[in-house]
Design an enzyme around this catalytic site. Structure first.
Site, mmCIF file in Angstrom:
data_model
loop_
_atom_site.group_PDB
_atom_site.id
_atom_site.type_symbol
_atom_site.label_atom_id
_atom_site.label_comp_id
_atom_site.label_asym_id
_atom_site.label_seq_id
_atom_site.Cartn_x
_atom_site.Cartn_y
_atom_site.Cartn_z
ATOM 1 N N ASP A 51 -37.770 -55.166 8.497
ATOM 2 C CA ASP A 51 -37.159 -55.129 7.162
ATOM 3 C C ASP A 51 -37.447 -53.773 6.524
ATOM 4 O OD1 ASP A 51 -36.022 -56.794 4.767
ATOM 5 O OD2 ASP A 51 -37.694 -55.619 3.967
ATOM 6 N N TYR A 56 -37.457 -47.273 0.339
ATOM 7 C CA TYR A 56 -38.854 -47.266 0.794
ATOM 8 C C TYR A 56 -39.344 -45.926 1.336
ATOM 9 C CZ TYR A 56 -38.456 -52.406 0.691
ATOM 10 O OH TYR A 56 -38.251 -53.709 0.324
ATOM 11 N N LYS A 85 -31.271 -52.016 2.708
ATOM 12 C CA LYS A 85 -30.810 -52.455 1.383
ATOM 13 C C LYS A 85 -30.299 -51.266 0.572
ATOM 14 C CE LYS A 85 -34.874 -55.486 1.505
ATOM 15 N NZ LYS A 85 -36.022 -54.740 2.030
ATOM 16 N N HIS A 116 -30.260 -54.688 -3.115
ATOM 17 C CA HIS A 116 -31.705 -54.802 -3.359
ATOM 18 C C HIS A 116 -32.018 -55.560 -4.657
ATOM 19 C CE1 HIS A 116 -35.474 -52.416 -1.947
ATOM 20 N NE2 HIS A 116 -35.851 -53.542 -2.493
HETATM 21 P P1 NDP Z 1 -47.438 -58.339 1.782
HETATM 22 O O1 NDP Z 1 -47.519 -59.534 0.903
HETATM 23 O O2 NDP Z 1 -46.809 -58.479 3.124
HETATM 24 O O3 NDP Z 1 -48.926 -57.736 1.927
HETATM 25 C C1 NDP Z 1 -49.141 -56.565 2.680
HETATM 26 C C2 NDP Z 1 -50.525 -55.996 2.413
HETATM 27 O O4 NDP Z 1 -51.530 -56.947 2.746
HETATM 28 C C3 NDP Z 1 -50.800 -54.757 3.247
HETATM 29 O O5 NDP Z 1 -51.454 -53.826 2.408
HETATM 30 C C4 NDP Z 1 -51.763 -55.258 4.330
HETATM 31 O O6 NDP Z 1 -52.681 -54.251 4.721
HETATM 32 C C5 NDP Z 1 -52.506 -56.328 3.574
HETATM 33 N N1 NDP Z 1 -53.069 -57.378 4.418
HETATM 34 C C6 NDP Z 1 -52.438 -58.127 5.343
HETATM 35 N N2 NDP Z 1 -53.255 -59.071 5.824
HETATM 36 C C7 NDP Z 1 -54.446 -58.910 5.209
HETATM 37 C C8 NDP Z 1 -55.675 -59.583 5.281
HETATM 38 N N3 NDP Z 1 -55.846 -60.622 6.096
HETATM 39 N N4 NDP Z 1 -56.697 -59.155 4.494
HETATM 40 C C9 NDP Z 1 -56.531 -58.098 3.668
HETATM 41 N N5 NDP Z 1 -55.378 -57.410 3.547
HETATM 42 C C10 NDP Z 1 -54.339 -57.814 4.315
HETATM 43 O O7 NDP Z 1 -46.762 -57.152 0.961
HETATM 44 P P2 NDP Z 1 -45.389 -56.478 0.626
HETATM 45 O O8 NDP Z 1 -45.300 -56.438 -0.856
HETATM 46 O O9 NDP Z 1 -45.277 -55.219 1.355
HETATM 47 O O10 NDP Z 1 -44.239 -57.474 1.134
HETATM 48 C C11 NDP Z 1 -43.820 -57.538 2.471
HETATM 49 C C12 NDP Z 1 -42.442 -56.893 2.678
HETATM 50 O O11 NDP Z 1 -41.451 -57.546 1.903
HETATM 51 C C13 NDP Z 1 -42.340 -55.436 2.209
HETATM 52 O O12 NDP Z 1 -43.055 -54.540 3.030
HETATM 53 C C14 NDP Z 1 -40.852 -55.264 2.174
HETATM 54 O O13 NDP Z 1 -40.326 -55.085 3.477
HETATM 55 C C15 NDP Z 1 -40.422 -56.589 1.551
HETATM 56 N N6 NDP Z 1 -40.331 -56.534 0.070
HETATM 57 C C16 NDP Z 1 -39.086 -56.645 -0.502
HETATM 58 C C17 NDP Z 1 -38.912 -56.556 -1.862
HETATM 59 C C18 NDP Z 1 -37.551 -56.666 -2.436
HETATM 60 O O14 NDP Z 1 -37.368 -56.334 -3.632
HETATM 61 N N7 NDP Z 1 -36.575 -57.109 -1.685
HETATM 62 C C19 NDP Z 1 -40.055 -56.364 -2.770
HETATM 63 C C20 NDP Z 1 -41.344 -56.340 -2.097
HETATM 64 C C21 NDP Z 1 -41.447 -56.430 -0.723
HETATM 65 P P3 NDP Z 1 -52.703 -53.614 6.206
HETATM 66 O O15 NDP Z 1 -51.539 -52.681 6.270
HETATM 67 O O16 NDP Z 1 -54.034 -52.953 6.244
HETATM 68 O O17 NDP Z 1 -52.590 -54.750 7.192
#
Ligand code: NDP
Length: 313
Positions: A51, A56, A85, A116
């Protein structure tokens, strides 16, 4: 044998297939380059869905990863599902936004092209600035903009080109979907929204299901810091099903027929969150109740305020 989330596939309303687990790539800008290795790790771990978005700044790194994966014959283009998007600053020209995305990704089509947000910002023809603000910080909306007109342009790309295999929306509340469905021919295949046990948005999910729109859960961990993984009920159920908290949260969506797109740039983590737990109805309900009783939204961007969502700060 353990079931794998990477092997679950759903069918969209135009009969194309979408893998239930995708890799999110909305990284903080200083980590954008890490997306290349994240995508390679994900594909090697069995993910087939990535995605991304014009906004981004990660598309060119995804492009580098894909080039390498194709050259090494680890995966073919046809085996992958890529979503991008169009951002509100490019609302008047989704075709141009898509062209830039395809160029950066090094692809000649995407599997899913989303609007988006149902919003139009007042930016230049290159979509700059991506979030225009007045001197006092107010976001500048384009008075000529119309979210339905933008969707219709996306619809044209779907109907008249081979550049997008399916189209959909993101950040649509029920009232915005109702207005859209009233005026367009192609029902969005997907609505991508924030979703996790603290924000179940059940009425909106039910509405989407009734209208054959697949829900994709974004920020399934509560975004940076993954606060949702720390909830006692999530930790307890992860132990009960013998999976980690990330897998438990992903299973919560996939068991309910929803796509989920967690983000990570940590290759070890990416490979270690692919098991699917089969949650009982009782445990699924317990997770839903968590948010019904004490809802929390983590992505509260100011431009989302007037979109008729519940619990927007
Ligand atoms: P997530 O809810 O997927 O969380 C991601 C974060 O959590 C990263 O920093 C990751 O760090 C950390 N993480 C994962 N597992 C753990 C753990 N067990 N303990 C501690 N930290 C952890 O975040 P997003 O907001 O990025 O949402 C996911 C995706 O959704 C986005 O990347 C995007 O593609 C999409 N999105 C779409 C939106 C829209 O408007 N359509 C808005 C927001 C997001 P690490 O990298 O170190 O693993």
């Amino acid at each position: 044998m353990t079931k794998l989330a990477t092997e679950v596939v759903f069918t969209l309303n135009n009969h194309t297939k979408i893998p239930a687990l995708g890799l999110g790539t909305a990284t903080p800008s200083e980590k954008n380059a890490e997306t290349k290795e994240a995508v390679i790790a994900a594909v090697k771990a069995g993910y087939r869905h990535i995605d991304t978005a014009w906004y981004y700044g990660t598309e060119k790194y995804i492009g580098y990863a894909l080039e390498e994966l194709f050259a090494e014959e680890i995966v073919t283009r046809e085996e992958l599902f890529i979503t991008t998007k169009v951002w509100p600053s490019m609302h008047s020209n989704p075709a141009k936004s898509l062209e830039q995305s395809l160029q950066d990704l090094g692809l000649d089509y995407v599997d899913l092209f989303l609007q988006h947000w149902p919003l139009a910002f007042q930016s230049d023809e290159d979509g700059k600035p991506s979030v225009p603000r007045s001197a006092d910080g107010t976001i500048l909306m384009d008075p000529q903009g119309d979210f339905i007109a933008t969707y219709k342009k996306i619809e044209d790309l779907y109907k008249h080109t081979d550049l997008v295999k399916a189209i959909g929306v993101s950040n649509y509340s029920q009232s915005f979907l109702e207005k859209l469905l009233d005026q367009v021919d192609v029902v969005p295949a997907v609505n991508q929204i924030e979703l996790h046990p603290q924000l179940p948005q059940k009425a909106l999910c039910d509405y989407c299901t009734e209208h054959h729109i697949i829900v994709t859960a974004y920020s399934p961990l509560g975004s940076s810091g993954a606060p949702v993984t720390k909830l006692p009920l999530v930790q307890k159920l992860a132990k009960k099903y013998g999976v980690n908290e990330n897998e438990l949260l992903q299973s919560y969506h996939i068991n309910s027929g929803r796509v989920v797109i967690p983000r990570s740039t940590n290759p070890d983590r990416i490979a270690s969150i692919v098991r699917l737990a089969e949650l009982s109805q009782e445990d699924l309900q317990a997770l839903y109740h968590l948010g019904e009783e004490n809802p929390k939204r983590y992505i509260c961007d100011p431009w989302g305020k007037n979109l008729d969502f519940q619990w927007w700060d």
